[in-house]
Design a protein around this motif. Structure first.
Motif, PDB file in Angstrom:
ATOM      1  N   TYR A   1       0.851  -1.191   0.000  1.00 36.03           N
ATOM      2  CA  TYR A   1       0.000   0.000   0.000  1.00 36.03           C
ATOM      3  C   TYR A   1       0.888   1.244   0.000  1.00 36.03           C
ATOM      4  CZ  TYR A   1       1.320   0.004   4.909  1.00 36.03           C
ATOM      5  OH  TYR A   1       2.053  -0.003   6.069  1.00 36.03           O
ATOM      6  N   VAL A   2       0.315   2.310  -0.528  1.00 38.95           N
ATOM      7  CA  VAL A   2       1.052   3.580  -0.528  1.00 38.95           C
ATOM      8  C   VAL A   2       0.224   4.616   0.225  1.00 38.95           C
ATOM      9  CG1 VAL A   2       0.158   4.124  -2.861  1.00 38.95           C
ATOM     10  CG2 VAL A   2       2.138   5.363  -1.969  1.00 38.95           C
TER      11      VAL A   2
ATOM     12  N   ASP B   1      -8.232   2.809  -1.231  1.00 40.74           N
ATOM     13  CA  ASP B   1      -8.064   1.373  -1.455  1.00 40.74           C
ATOM     14  C   ASP B   1      -7.967   0.953  -2.925  1.00 40.74           C
ATOM     15  OD1 ASP B   1      -7.528  -0.774   0.136  1.00 40.74           O
ATOM     16  OD2 ASP B   1      -9.490  -1.674  -0.225  1.00 40.74           O
ATOM     17  N   GLU B   2      -8.058   1.880  -3.867  1.00 38.40           N
ATOM     18  CA  GLU B   2      -7.938   1.433  -5.261  1.00 38.40           C
ATOM     19  C   GLU B   2      -6.464   1.174  -5.605  1.00 38.40           C
ATOM     20  OE1 GLU B   2      -9.070   5.465  -7.344  1.00 38.40           O
ATOM     21  OE2 GLU B   2      -7.916   4.293  -8.814  1.00 38.40           O
ATOM     22  N   TRP B   3      -6.251   0.378  -6.638  1.00 39.23           N
ATOM     23  CA  TRP B   3      -4.883   0.125  -7.081  1.00 39.23           C
ATOM     24  C   TRP B   3      -4.358   1.353  -7.813  1.00 39.23           C
ATOM     25  CZ3 TRP B   3      -2.121  -3.595  -5.173  1.00 39.23           C
ATOM     26  CH2 TRP B   3      -2.714  -4.791  -4.770  1.00 39.23           C
TER      27      TRP B   3
ATOM     28  N   ARG C   1      12.855   5.365 -12.529  1.00 41.69           N
ATOM     29  CA  ARG C   1      13.501   4.051 -12.654  1.00 41.69           C
ATOM     30  C   ARG C   1      12.547   2.890 -12.727  1.00 41.69           C
ATOM     31  NH1 ARG C   1      15.619   7.923 -10.218  1.00 41.69           N
ATOM     32  NH2 ARG C   1      14.058   7.753  -8.580  1.00 41.69           N
ATOM     33  N   GLY C   2      11.312   3.078 -12.320  1.00 40.17           N
ATOM     34  CA  GLY C   2      10.420   1.928 -12.324  1.00 40.17           C
ATOM     35  C   GLY C   2       9.023   2.301 -11.892  1.00 40.17           C
ATOM     36  N   ARG C   3       8.141   1.291 -11.938  1.00 32.29           N
ATOM     37  CA  ARG C   3       6.733   1.533 -11.599  1.00 32.29           C
ATOM     38  C   ARG C   3       6.260   0.414 -10.687  1.00 32.29           C
ATOM     39  NH1 ARG C   3       4.311   2.323 -16.752  1.00 32.29           N
ATOM     40  NH2 ARG C   3       4.320   0.074 -16.910  1.00 32.29           N
ATOM     41  N   VAL C   4       5.429   0.786  -9.735  1.00 34.20           N
ATOM     42  CA  VAL C   4       4.944  -0.165  -8.737  1.00 34.20           C
ATOM     43  C   VAL C   4       3.440  -0.031  -8.622  1.00 34.20           C
ATOM     44  CG1 VAL C   4       4.906  -0.553  -6.239  1.00 34.20           C
ATOM     45  CG2 VAL C   4       7.092  -0.213  -7.400  1.00 34.20           C
ATOM     46  N   LYS C   5       2.753  -1.175  -8.491  1.00 30.81           N
ATOM     47  CA  LYS C   5       1.306  -1.162  -8.286  1.00 30.81           C
ATOM     48  C   LYS C   5       1.028  -1.325  -6.793  1.00 30.81           C
ATOM     49  CE  LYS C   5      -2.697  -3.876  -9.770  1.00 30.81           C
ATOM     50  NZ  LYS C   5      -3.107  -5.103 -10.464  1.00 30.81           N
ATOM     51  N   ALA C   6       0.257  -0.397  -6.236  1.00 30.55           N
ATOM     52  CA  ALA C   6       0.021  -0.453  -4.783  1.00 30.55           C
ATOM     53  C   ALA C   6      -1.394   0.032  -4.485  1.00 30.55           C
ATOM     54  CB  ALA C   6       1.041   0.418  -4.055  1.00 30.55           C
TER      55      ALA C   6
ATOM     56  N   VAL D   1       2.016   9.622  -9.069  1.00 34.94           N
ATOM     57  CA  VAL D   1       1.026   8.604  -8.706  1.00 34.94           C
ATOM     58  C   VAL D   1      -0.208   8.836  -9.560  1.00 34.94           C
ATOM     59  CG1 VAL D   1      -0.454   7.759  -6.837  1.00 34.94           C
ATOM     60  CG2 VAL D   1       1.889   8.452  -6.330  1.00 34.94           C
ATOM     61  N   GLY D   2      -0.815   7.754 -10.015  1.00 31.38           N
ATOM     62  CA  GLY D   2      -2.048   7.875 -10.789  1.00 31.38           C
ATOM     63  C   GLY D   2      -2.841   6.590 -10.677  1.00 31.38           C
ATOM     64  N   PRO D   3      -4.100   6.643 -11.125  1.00 32.63           N
ATOM     65  CA  PRO D   3      -4.883   5.412 -11.081  1.00 32.63           C
ATOM     66  C   PRO D   3      -4.206   4.355 -11.952  1.00 32.63           C
ATOM     67  CG  PRO D   3      -6.226   7.292 -11.768  1.00 32.63           C
ATOM     68  CD  PRO D   3      -4.818   7.758 -11.742  1.00 32.63           C
ATOM     69  N   TRP D   4      -4.207   3.127 -11.527  1.00 28.43           N
ATOM     70  CA  TRP D   4      -3.499   2.084 -12.272  1.00 28.43           C
ATOM     71  C   TRP D   4      -4.111   1.913 -13.650  1.00 28.43           C
ATOM     72  CZ3 TRP D   4       0.979  -0.301 -11.987  1.00 28.43           C
ATOM     73  CH2 TRP D   4       1.170  -1.476 -12.715  1.00 28.43           C
ATOM     74  N   ARG D   5      -5.483   1.857 -13.743  1.00 26.27           N
ATOM     75  CA  ARG D   5      -6.109   1.547 -15.040  1.00 26.27           C
ATOM     76  C   ARG D   5      -5.910   2.680 -16.041  1.00 26.27           C
ATOM     77  NH1 ARG D   5      -9.750   2.972 -11.398  1.00 26.27           N
ATOM     78  NH2 ARG D   5     -11.130   4.679 -11.966  1.00 26.27           N
ATOM     79  N   VAL D   6      -6.154   3.935 -15.598  1.00 24.07           N
ATOM     80  CA  VAL D   6      -6.026   5.068 -16.515  1.00 24.07           C
ATOM     81  C   VAL D   6      -4.584   5.168 -16.992  1.00 24.07           C
ATOM     82  CG1 VAL D   6      -6.112   7.572 -16.697  1.00 24.07           C
ATOM     83  CG2 VAL D   6      -7.911   6.340 -15.475  1.00 24.07           C
ATOM     84  N   HIS D   7      -3.712   5.003 -16.026  1.00 24.92           N
ATOM     85  CA  HIS D   7      -2.300   5.128 -16.318  1.00 24.92           C
ATOM     86  C   HIS D   7      -1.876   4.186 -17.434  1.00 24.92           C
ATOM     87  CE1 HIS D   7       1.761   6.232 -15.160  1.00 24.92           C
ATOM     88  NE2 HIS D   7       2.080   5.001 -15.514  1.00 24.92           N
TER      89      HIS D   7
END
Ligand SMILES: Nc1nc2c(c(=O)[nH]1)N[C@H]1C(S)=C(S)[C@@H](COP(=O)(O)OP(=O)(O)OC[C@H]3O[C@@H](n4cnc5c(=O)[nH]c(N)nc54)[C@H](O)[C@@H]3O)O[C@H]1N2
Ligand SMILES: Nc1nc2c(c(=O)[nH]1)N[C@H]1C(S)=C(S)[C@@H](COP(=O)(O)OP(=O)(O)OC[C@H]3O[C@@H](n4cnc5c(=O)[nH]c(N)nc54)[C@H](O)[C@@H]3O)O[C@H]1N2
Ligand code: SF4
Ligand SMILES: [Mo]
Length: 745
Positions: free
Chosen positions: A660-661, A676-678, A685-690, A736-742
């Protein structure tokens, strides 16, 4: 009392010699008591009894009573009589025995063949170890092999490793995971006090009028130290200086919520106020320090407006903080990773030390400039791992020091390298550059914990030979190993740890190691044998015999422990703090702080003011990456890369299973994020789903990820303090952004 079974390793060596002549030992022999498991009933204890030992997780060093049935640990309770924890333990301590039973334990050596790790005999594993490393050295020279060690094995094991690698195998480069953690404090103390010497005793938590916690989340990271704070009867001010409103900040009397990495500006500003208003302890400064005039000149430009702007704090708060330091009789300053893990950590730590020196807050009850250590044996590693410094705080480049060690050990001085080892980051860079071909990793998990994982994984994959010596096989690093050496864990072997307040504590064998796992000490002894340098280690017959060697090596050094006779003496005293030179009174005071005589370890006997201009953030936020990512400890039930804590069903219930972030609700609203959304957290350097955890504990413009989840270091930026070379884990730029839109899903 001998806690160790002195002849175990010698017998093992005989067994291996036999095995090589007569073929592999049978499985049955391996399982026999006294075989690989090194004996069943620990330490001469009765089969059904209780024995005391220190905890193997954090540096607090709590005493635990381990209850045995038929010679095996079946449970534990915190010990009540010892000075450290007086009857308390945190969840990790309570679960320390249960994490040992796990299908993930390493039970047999594993060798990579056809891209798979396959079980092999110890004989095969150690023959391969010696042959391959010797071949690499023969082809590429001694710089082509390095080791990375730890703050989590007993001092005797670290010392054996340091002597084996550097004096026996001829390696020149080895560092520890303590670089990620303690290097800054080490350098800060050496420069300021002349020796790496945290001055305090835990009693100081109880005796302060003001406790200042800088970049330290004590409630989560050192919960039993926090309990000591709560025992303070002087109604202290508890000031927490942290960009986040942590559990500790919430429990404190005052939270100074500074901007990340503005500590240096804050403490220079406070020093300036103290100097301007004449709130200095002139007599202490004059008699026991050097360099104050230059320091006072240096801080003069740090006026309230500037400091308020740089820290984000109100001018009145800064002023009040300075006034409190002046008015309170006893102020203690404590710092941890919020200071150490920084591109300017050494100077930040010294800016804290400087405040203690200016106000004479050192060497008296309830005072001190106190760095809190992290791992159970971080202090043992600092003094006795023979990596950055030569044994007992000596210097590899100092001929007299090398001579002392050679004489004490009865070895040829030419066996001792005369150069300082490459630090962790330099070792990694040299793997990348193709210079280091083989790496031996002991009790640490760099493929999760080292900074900037994209580079780290690439680096590890370039090695010709990666040896991982761990108690669990499912660590990120073990998965990419060429050879895995299975190690007995805490509770399955003997030795000593040194805690945050310089207190030696004993650990004991209360359980049989699983399968063919061996104590690291035995593994090192066997490697010495297979390498052909066991002559050097004739005296190193057991951990306790090794302790005697270390005691001799410490003689005359600030960390002198020559007055500690044996493990029983440590046990009986509830731990003994260094220094304890030969001839110390038998009834050592239970709580001892350093510098009560104000004699520092510098040549002049005076403490030094060290300072420098602060630098801007190494990766400031911008339009593309507008947020600052902070990382650190999540819960008191999680330990680092989780190889141990995830094995306990009880602990698993005490922390979130998914990464979680922490995001401030104001930022979440702007970014259209729901609780609570992903979400995607992305750095250069990288991307993380949280999962988004909306909370006011982080300020707008900042987010926080706990380090216990594997992806975290895909984001961090590999920058280092120039003096300590400690990684700056705590601040880099992300978006940081919504996982799906991103991802356009
Ligand atoms: N439960 C648990 N306990 C542990 C550990 C564990 O993994 N789990 N690990 C142990 C180890 S090895 C260590 S080193 C210690 C670490 O113990 P701590 O250092 O207390 O823990 P962290 O959460 O890493 O960092 C402390 C705080 O630094 C703050 N911080 C970040 N940037 C800055 C800054 O620029 N200035 C200031 N002033 N603060 C900042 C963070 O917000 C964080 O709250 O914990 C030990 N104890
Ligand atoms: N982003 C971010 N990264 C960080 C930090 C942070 O705050 N933020 N903190 C840093 C700090 S302070 C630290 S200390 C490091 C910790 O990082 P690591 O040292 O990589 O973390 P651990 O999970 O403690 O790894 C210890 C390993 O030793 C094994 N082990 C345990 N006992 C034994 C034993 O007796 N013998 C052997 N051979 N193996 C054993 C365990 O199974 C585990 O694999 O992480 C650092 N990384
Ligand atoms: S506070 Fe640290 S030493 Fe004490 S029980 Fe918890 S993990 Fe162990
Ligand atoms: Mo640490």
């Amino acid at each position: 009392m001998s806690l160790a079974t002195a002849n175990d390793t010698d017998r093992l060596i005989d067994e291996f010699a036999l095995m090589r002549k007569e073929g592999p030992l049978t499985r049955q022999l391996l399982q026999e008591p006294g075989g690989f498991g090194l004996g069943m009933i620990p330490n001469g204890c009765k089969p059904d009894s209780t024995t005391k030992m220190v905890c193997g997780f954090c540096s607090t060093g709590c005493s635990l009573n381990v209850h045995l049935k038929e010679g095996e640990a079946v449970g534990l309770t915190p010990a009540t009589g010892d000075p450290v924890n007086v009857g308390m333990a945190c969840p990790k301590g309570w679960e320390a025995v249960s994490v040992l039973d796990s299908p993930a334990r390493a039970t047999t050596p594993l060798l990579r063949r056809n891209d798979r790790l396959e079980p092999v005999s110890w004989d095969n594993a150690l023959t391969t170890f010696a042959e391959r490393i010797k071949a690499i050295i023969a082809e590429h020279g001694p710089d082509s092999v390095a080791f990375i060690s730890t703050g989590q094995i007993p001092t005797e094991e670290m010392a054996m490793l340091g002597a084996l690698a550097k004096f026996g195998m001829g390696l020149r480069h080895g560092d520890g995971n303590t670089r990620q953690c303690m290097a800054t404090a080490v350098v800060a103390y050496k420069q300021a006090f002349g020796f790496d010497a945290p001055p305090y005793t835990y009693q100081d938590f109880e005796e302060s009028d003001m406790i200042v916690l800088v970049g330290s989340n004590l409630c989560i990271a050192h919960p039993i130290m926090w309990e000591r704070v709560l025992k303070n009867k002087r109604d202290p001010d508890i000031v927490v200086i942290d960009p986040r409103c942590t559990e500790t900040a919430m429990a404190a009397t005052w939270h100074l919520q500074i901007k990340p990495k503005s500590d240096l500006a804050l403490f220079y500003g406070v020093a300036n106020i103290l100097a301007e208003r004449g709130w200095l302890d002139e007599s202490f400064i004059e008699r026991h320090t050097e360099g104050v005039d230059d320091f006072v000149k240096h801080v003069a430009p740090y006026n309230l407006d500037r400091v308020s702007h740089e820290t984000g704090l109100e001018s009145t708060a800064i002023e009040t903080f300075a006034r409190f330091i002046h008015e309170r009789e006893r102020t203690s300053f404590w710092w941890t990773m919020g200071i150490n893990q920084s591109y300017e950590g050494v100077r930040a730590a010294q800016s804290i030390i400087n405040l203690a020196l200016l106000t004479g807050n050192i060497g008296r009850p309830g005072t001190g400039a106190n760095s809190i250590t992290g791992q159970c044996n971080a202090m043992g590693s600092r003094l006795f791992s023979n990596t950055t410094s030569l044994f007992a705080g000596r210097d590899f480049t100092n001929d007299a020091h090398r001579q002392e060690v050679a004489e004490t050990l009865g070895i040829d001085v030419d066996l001792i390298p005369s150069t300082t080892s490459w630090d962790y980051a330099t070792i990694m860079e040299n793997v990348l550059a193709g210079k280091v071909k083989a790496l031996w990793v002991i009790a640490t998990n760099p493929a999760h914990s080292w900074i900037n994982q994209n580079a780290c994984r690439d680096i590890l994959s370039r090695l010709d030979f990666l040896v991982v010596q761990d108690s669990y096989v499912d660590t990120e690093t073990a998965k990419s190993a060429d050879l895995v050496l299975p190690a007995a864990a805490w509770g399955e072997k003997e030795g000593t740890f040194i805690n945050s307040e310089r207190r030696l504590g004993v650990i004991k064998r209360v359980k049989q190691a699983p399968g063919q796992a061996l104590a690291d000490f035995s593994i090192f002894k066997l490697i010495a044998h297979y390498w052909g340098c066991d002559d050097l280690f004739r005296e190193w017959t057991s951990p306790e015999a090794t302790f005697q060697i270390l005691s001799r090596l410490s003689k005359g050094q600030p960390c002198d422990i020559s007055g500690v006779e044996d493990y029983r003496m440590i046990d009986d005293a509830g731990g003994i703090q260094w220094p304890c030179p030969e001839g110390s009174p038998p009834s050592l005071a239970n709580q001892r702080r350093l510098f009560e005589d104000h004699a520092f370890y510098t040549p002049s006997g005076r403490a030094r003011f060290k300072f420098e201009e602060p630098k801007p953030l190494s990766e400031p936020p911008d339009d593309h990456y507008p947020l600052i990512l902070l990382t650190g400890r999540g819960t008191s039930a999680q330990w680092h890369t989780q190889t141990r804590t995830r094995q306990s069903a009880v602990l698993r219930k005490l922390y979130p299973q998914q990464i979680y972030v922490e995001i401030n609700p104001i930022d979440a609203k702007e970014l259209n994020l729901e609780a609570d959304e992903w979400v995607s957290v992305e750095s250069r350097r990288g991307r993380v789903k949280a999962r988004a955890f909306l909370t006011n504990s982080v300020q707008p413009g900042q987010v926080f990820l706990p380090m216990h989840y594997e992806p975290v270091n895909r984001l961090t930026d590999a920058v280092f303090d120039p003096y300590s070379r400690q990684p700056s884990y705590k601040a880099c730029a992300v978006r940081v952004g919504p996982w799906r839109v991103h991802h356009g899903v």
